[in-house]
Design an enzyme around this catalytic site. Structure first.
Site, PDB file in Angstrom:
ATOM      1  N   LYS A  22       0.858  -1.203   0.000  1.00 43.64           N
ATOM      2  CA  LYS A  22       0.000   0.000   0.000  1.00 43.64           C
ATOM      3  C   LYS A  22       0.888   1.245   0.000  1.00 43.64           C
ATOM      4  O   LYS A  22       0.677   2.178  -0.775  1.00 43.64           O
ATOM      5  CB  LYS A  22      -0.894   0.003   1.227  1.00 43.64           C
ATOM      6  CG  LYS A  22      -1.509   1.352   1.565  1.00 43.64           C
ATOM      7  CD  LYS A  22      -2.377   1.344   2.785  1.00 43.64           C
ATOM      8  CE  LYS A  22      -1.662   1.556   4.071  1.00 43.64           C
ATOM      9  NZ  LYS A  22      -1.413   2.951   4.449  1.00 43.64           N
ATOM     10  N   ASN A  23       1.909   1.261   0.865  1.00 48.37           N
ATOM     11  CA  ASN A  23       2.686   2.492   1.044  1.00 48.37           C
ATOM     12  C   ASN A  23       3.716   2.733  -0.043  1.00 48.37           C
ATOM     13  O   ASN A  23       4.342   3.794  -0.067  1.00 48.37           O
ATOM     14  CB  ASN A  23       3.327   2.514   2.438  1.00 48.37           C
ATOM     15  CG  ASN A  23       2.268   2.695   3.525  1.00 48.37           C
ATOM     16  OD1 ASN A  23       1.113   3.010   3.238  1.00 48.37           O
ATOM     17  ND2 ASN A  23       2.647   2.440   4.761  1.00 48.37           N
ATOM     18  N   CYS A 116      -4.938  12.094  12.551  1.00 49.94           N
ATOM     19  CA  CYS A 116      -5.712  10.852  12.501  1.00 49.94           C
ATOM     20  C   CYS A 116      -5.617  10.230  13.893  1.00 49.94           C
ATOM     21  O   CYS A 116      -5.037  10.809  14.804  1.00 49.94           O
ATOM     22  CB  CYS A 116      -5.153   9.921  11.429  1.00 49.94           C
ATOM     23  SG  CYS A 116      -3.589   9.188  11.898  1.00 49.94           S
ATOM     24  N   ARG A 121       0.076  14.193  12.940  1.00 50.78           N
ATOM     25  CA  ARG A 121       0.534  13.997  11.559  1.00 50.78           C
ATOM     26  C   ARG A 121       0.790  15.336  10.841  1.00 50.78           C
ATOM     27  O   ARG A 121       0.212  15.629   9.804  1.00 50.78           O
ATOM     28  CB  ARG A 121      -0.472  13.152  10.770  1.00 50.78           C
ATOM     29  CG  ARG A 121      -0.974  11.911  11.448  1.00 50.78           C
ATOM     30  CD  ARG A 121       0.094  10.850  11.698  1.00 50.78           C
ATOM     31  NE  ARG A 121       0.635  10.281  10.499  1.00 50.78           N
ATOM     32  CZ  ARG A 121       0.086   9.243   9.850  1.00 50.78           C
ATOM     33  NH1 ARG A 121      -1.031   8.736  10.278  1.00 50.78           N
ATOM     34  NH2 ARG A 121       0.654   8.751   8.764  1.00 50.78           N
ATOM     35  N   ASP A 307       4.836   0.530  12.146  1.00 51.42           N
ATOM     36  CA  ASP A 307       3.629  -0.118  11.615  1.00 51.42           C
ATOM     37  C   ASP A 307       3.501  -1.570  12.045  1.00 51.42           C
ATOM     38  O   ASP A 307       2.498  -2.205  11.748  1.00 51.42           O
ATOM     39  CB  ASP A 307       3.612  -0.038  10.087  1.00 51.42           C
ATOM     40  CG  ASP A 307       3.419   1.379   9.610  1.00 51.42           C
ATOM     41  OD1 ASP A 307       3.574   1.634   8.404  1.00 51.42           O
ATOM     42  OD2 ASP A 307       3.143   2.249  10.454  1.00 51.42           O
ATOM     43  N   ARG A 399      -8.503  -0.513   4.713  1.00 52.38           N
ATOM     44  CA  ARG A 399      -7.652   0.515   4.106  1.00 52.38           C
ATOM     45  C   ARG A 399      -6.314  -0.050   3.680  1.00 52.38           C
ATOM     46  O   ARG A 399      -5.677   0.472   2.760  1.00 52.38           O
ATOM     47  CB  ARG A 399      -7.404   1.653   5.101  1.00 52.38           C
ATOM     48  CG  ARG A 399      -8.666   2.340   5.535  1.00 52.38           C
ATOM     49  CD  ARG A 399      -8.350   3.580   6.303  1.00 52.38           C
ATOM     50  NE  ARG A 399      -7.408   4.405   5.564  1.00 52.38           N
ATOM     51  CZ  ARG A 399      -7.023   5.604   5.976  1.00 52.38           C
ATOM     52  NH1 ARG A 399      -7.476   6.093   7.094  1.00 52.38           N
ATOM     53  NH2 ARG A 399      -6.175   6.310   5.261  1.00 52.38           N
TER      54      ARG A 399
HETATM   55  C1  EPZ Z   1       4.185   6.977   6.502  1.00 53.16           C
HETATM   56  O1  EPZ Z   1       3.406   7.987   7.081  1.00 53.16           O
HETATM   57  C2  EPZ Z   1       3.290   5.765   6.382  1.00 53.16           C
HETATM   58  N1  EPZ Z   1       2.164   6.082   5.510  1.00 53.16           N
HETATM   59  C3  EPZ Z   1       2.794   5.347   7.766  1.00 53.16           C
HETATM   60  O2  EPZ Z   1       2.052   4.148   7.593  1.00 53.16           O
HETATM   61  C4  EPZ Z   1       4.004   5.050   8.646  1.00 53.16           C
HETATM   62  O3  EPZ Z   1       3.558   4.730   9.948  1.00 53.16           O
HETATM   63  C5  EPZ Z   1       4.918   6.277   8.695  1.00 53.16           C
HETATM   64  O4  EPZ Z   1       5.297   6.655   7.352  1.00 53.16           O
HETATM   65  C6  EPZ Z   1       6.192   6.015   9.483  1.00 53.16           C
HETATM   66  O5  EPZ Z   1       6.885   4.934   8.915  1.00 53.16           O
HETATM   67  C7  EPZ Z   1       2.356   6.073   4.166  1.00 53.16           C
HETATM   68  O6  EPZ Z   1       3.439   5.817   3.674  1.00 53.16           O
HETATM   69  C8  EPZ Z   1       1.145   6.382   3.323  1.00 53.16           C
HETATM   70  P1  EPZ Z   1       6.198  10.376   8.494  1.00 53.16           P
HETATM   71  P2  EPZ Z   1       3.946   9.512   7.070  1.00 53.16           P
HETATM   72  O7  EPZ Z   1       6.017  11.648   7.734  1.00 53.16           O
HETATM   73  O8  EPZ Z   1       4.783   9.755   5.889  1.00 53.16           O
HETATM   74  C9  EPZ Z   1       6.675  13.651  11.888  1.00 53.16           C
HETATM   75  C10 EPZ Z   1       0.249   2.697   7.831  1.00 53.16           C
HETATM   76  O9  EPZ Z   1      -0.121   2.100   8.838  1.00 53.16           O
HETATM   77  N2  EPZ Z   1       6.489  14.632  10.814  1.00 53.16           N
HETATM   78  O10 EPZ Z   1       7.338   9.498   8.157  1.00 53.16           O
HETATM   79  O11 EPZ Z   1       2.788  10.406   7.304  1.00 53.16           O
HETATM   80  C11 EPZ Z   1       5.423  12.833  12.164  1.00 53.16           C
HETATM   81  O12 EPZ Z   1       4.582  13.505  13.070  1.00 53.16           O
HETATM   82  C12 EPZ Z   1       0.661   4.149   7.927  1.00 53.16           C
HETATM   83  O13 EPZ Z   1       0.363   2.184   6.679  1.00 53.16           O
HETATM   84  C13 EPZ Z   1       6.559  15.983  11.114  1.00 53.16           C
HETATM   85  O14 EPZ Z   1       6.777  16.380  12.273  1.00 53.16           O
HETATM   86  O15 EPZ Z   1       4.862   9.524   8.362  1.00 53.16           O
HETATM   87  C14 EPZ Z   1       5.973  11.563  12.754  1.00 53.16           C
HETATM   88  O16 EPZ Z   1       6.245  11.760  14.125  1.00 53.16           O
HETATM   89  C15 EPZ Z   1       0.362   4.720   9.306  1.00 53.16           C
HETATM   90  N3  EPZ Z   1       6.391  16.893  10.116  1.00 53.16           N
HETATM   91  C16 EPZ Z   1       7.298  11.379  12.021  1.00 53.16           C
HETATM   92  O17 EPZ Z   1       7.621  12.662  11.472  1.00 53.16           O
HETATM   93  C17 EPZ Z   1       6.161  16.505   8.815  1.00 53.16           C
HETATM   94  O18 EPZ Z   1       6.036  17.392   7.933  1.00 53.16           O
HETATM   95  C18 EPZ Z   1       7.257  10.370  10.896  1.00 53.16           C
HETATM   96  O19 EPZ Z   1       6.186  10.725  10.047  1.00 53.16           O
HETATM   97  C19 EPZ Z   1       6.093  15.128   8.526  1.00 53.16           C
HETATM   98  C20 EPZ Z   1       6.265  14.213   9.538  1.00 53.16           C
END
Ligand code: EPZ
Length: 422
Positions: A22-23, A116, A121, A307, A399
């Site tokens: 998915k990702n 979420c 996020r 995850d 999802r």
């Molecule tokens: C991706 O989310 C995945 N989703 C998530 O999978 C996964 O848990 C996550 O990466 C971490 O591996 C997809 O790929 C669609 P991040 P993403 O930006 O990109 C902070 C699932 O279950 N952050 O890597 O949204 C954030 O708050 C889903 O399949 C900022 O502060 O995660 C978090 O603490 C759930 N500012 C950390 O970074 C930003 O602009 C990592 O978030 C962006 C992120």
């Protein structure tokens, strides 16, 4: 709404075929916005989030067609650059269209994705990086309004935090930018690597693929001719089914899997006493005589994935001893704990750390899914629980898991998908 009725205890026997990730699919679908040709994507999983993103692209004027396991996306007919609230609110990963639309059309409006269940996020790092590339960004009435009338310019971007979709967004923006973009502290997840590999094969020279420093040579607005590709296997789906075999004391084989993407997960299962047989594209897990407790800290790839945290917490309830699980990426990713406790799990929370006392007998119960991976943890617990478990609100599961109940039923689990209230 549907719910899953699962009869415990179940033992699993046989083989499960892992679907496309998915990702990986989500950024690769967004990437088609950078193409001049009709792009063929193979091995897309049949999950709600993919359907949502394809619907978003259709709303923007693209044409999506389905042929067997192939999806063709033609974005040459795109005539809209606004990703509206109604669709973005159902899937925050819609933010992945921001970089590509801005790079191709010079302007874009995307509804703020909002948080979420698992956390706030934020997307501040996505926006800061696009501003560094010359975009003007404003937030108006819940929308991100981005403009780059002169196009985006390559520059050096240092991410304060490692962000998976943030890296993907900027990689795609940089692909059409003028000049070179260096991303420092880029995500190294296999899903980001595949995005880079497909772009690299489509005329965007990218150096450092798989490392934390990426150098992307933009085409200065020239659209891409993107070759057909097949989505990599879903490492989180695979990890979830390995935990299903583990928790139920079964011998279970996964096919169409990429073991190289599961290093940290395999290491933790072996640490807990499970033996695994691994080939190029299969993994077989065997029962442990006794499940040992474990210490887990979730971190970015290649370390242990957040995850998989909920699934290992369910498994840890069956370990002989005390397991410690620390969630370092998201502020609210313990929603499965209260539901597991209702099934008899002995878990205590202290901030971002959960202490799981095992081995505990779990009993079937009515439980509620709250987010995608928490839901899968409840399904795992239901396999080992005495009696019937009803997992409600399984739209969360839909999802990210392709045909979950079909795959479980095929290896011997008594599971049905039923309608609430019937
Ligand atoms: C991706 O989310 C995945 N989703 C998530 O999978 C996964 O848990 C996550 O990466 C971490 O591996 C997809 O790929 C669609 P991040 P993403 O930006 O990109 C902070 C699932 O279950 N952050 O890597 O949204 C954030 O708050 C889903 O399949 C900022 O502060 O995660 C978090 O603490 C759930 N500012 C950390 O970074 C930003 O602009 C990592 O978030 C962006 C992120």
């Amino acid at each position: 709404m549907d719910y899953l009725k699962i009869k415990g205890k179940s033992s699993l026997n046989g083989t499960i075929k892992i679907s496309g990730a998915k990702n990986a699919s989500l950024p690769l679908i967004a990437m088609t916005i950078l193409a001049k040709n009709n792009v063929t994507l193979k091995n897309l999983p049949s999950v709600a989030d993919i359907k949502t993103l394809l619907k978003l692209l259709s709303n923007l004027g693209a044409k999506c067609s389905f042929h067997d396991d192939k999806v063709l996306v033609d974005t040459s007919t795109m005539n809209e650059t606004k990703a509206t609230y109604d669709i973005v609110k159902t899937m925050r990963a819609s933010i992945l269209v921001l970089g590509p639309i801005l790079a191709r059309f010079g302007h874009c409006e995307v509804s703020l994705p909002g948080g979420c269940a698992i956390g706030q996020r934020p997307i501040d790092l996505h926006l800061k990086a696009l501003e560094q590339m010359g975009a003007q960004i404003a937030i108006k009435a819940g929308y991100i309004e981005a403009r780059a009338p002169q196009g985006l310019k390559g520059c050096e971007i240092i991410f304060d935090k490692i962000t998976v979709t943030g890296s993907a967004n900027i990689i795609m923006a940089a692909a059409l930018a003028e000049g070179e973009t260096t991303i420092i502290n880029a995500a190294r997840e296999p899903e980001v690597v595949q995005l880079c590999e497909v772009l690299n094969k489509s005329g965007v020279k990218i150096e450092g693929i798989g490392t934390a420093v990426l150098k992307i040579h933009g085409t200065h607005g020239k659209l891409l001719n993107i070759k057909e590709f097949s989505i990599i296997p879903d490492r989180i789906e695979a990890g979830t089914y390995l935990c299903a075999g583990a928790i139920s004391g079964s011998e279970l084989t996964l096919t169409d899997v990429e073991p190289k993407h599961l290093g940290a997960v395999i290491a933790k299962l072996e640490e807990m006493g499970f033996r695994l047989e691994i080939s190029d594209d299969t993994i077989t897990i065997f029962p442990a005589k006794e499940i040992k407790p474990v210490k887990i800290v979730t971190q970015e790839y290649p370390a242990f994935p957040t995850d998989m945290q909920a699934q290992f917490m369910a498994l840890a309830t069956q370990a002989e001893g005390v397991s410690i699980i620390e969630e370092r990426l998201f502020e609210n990713r313990f929603m499965h704990v209260s539901e597991l406790q209702r099934m008899g799990a002995d878990i205590s929370l202290n901030g971002h750390t959960a202490t799981v006392n095992g081995k505990t007998k779990l009993s079937g119960a009515d439980v509620m899914a709250t987010d995608l991976r928490a839901s899968s943890a409840l399904v795992l617990a239901a396999l080992i629980a005495e009696g019937q478990t009803n997992v409600h609100r399984i739209y969360h599961l839909d999802r990210g898991y392709d045909s979950l109940e079909k795959k479980l039923r095929a290896v011997g689990v008594e599971v049905q998908r039923l309608k609430e209230g019937l």
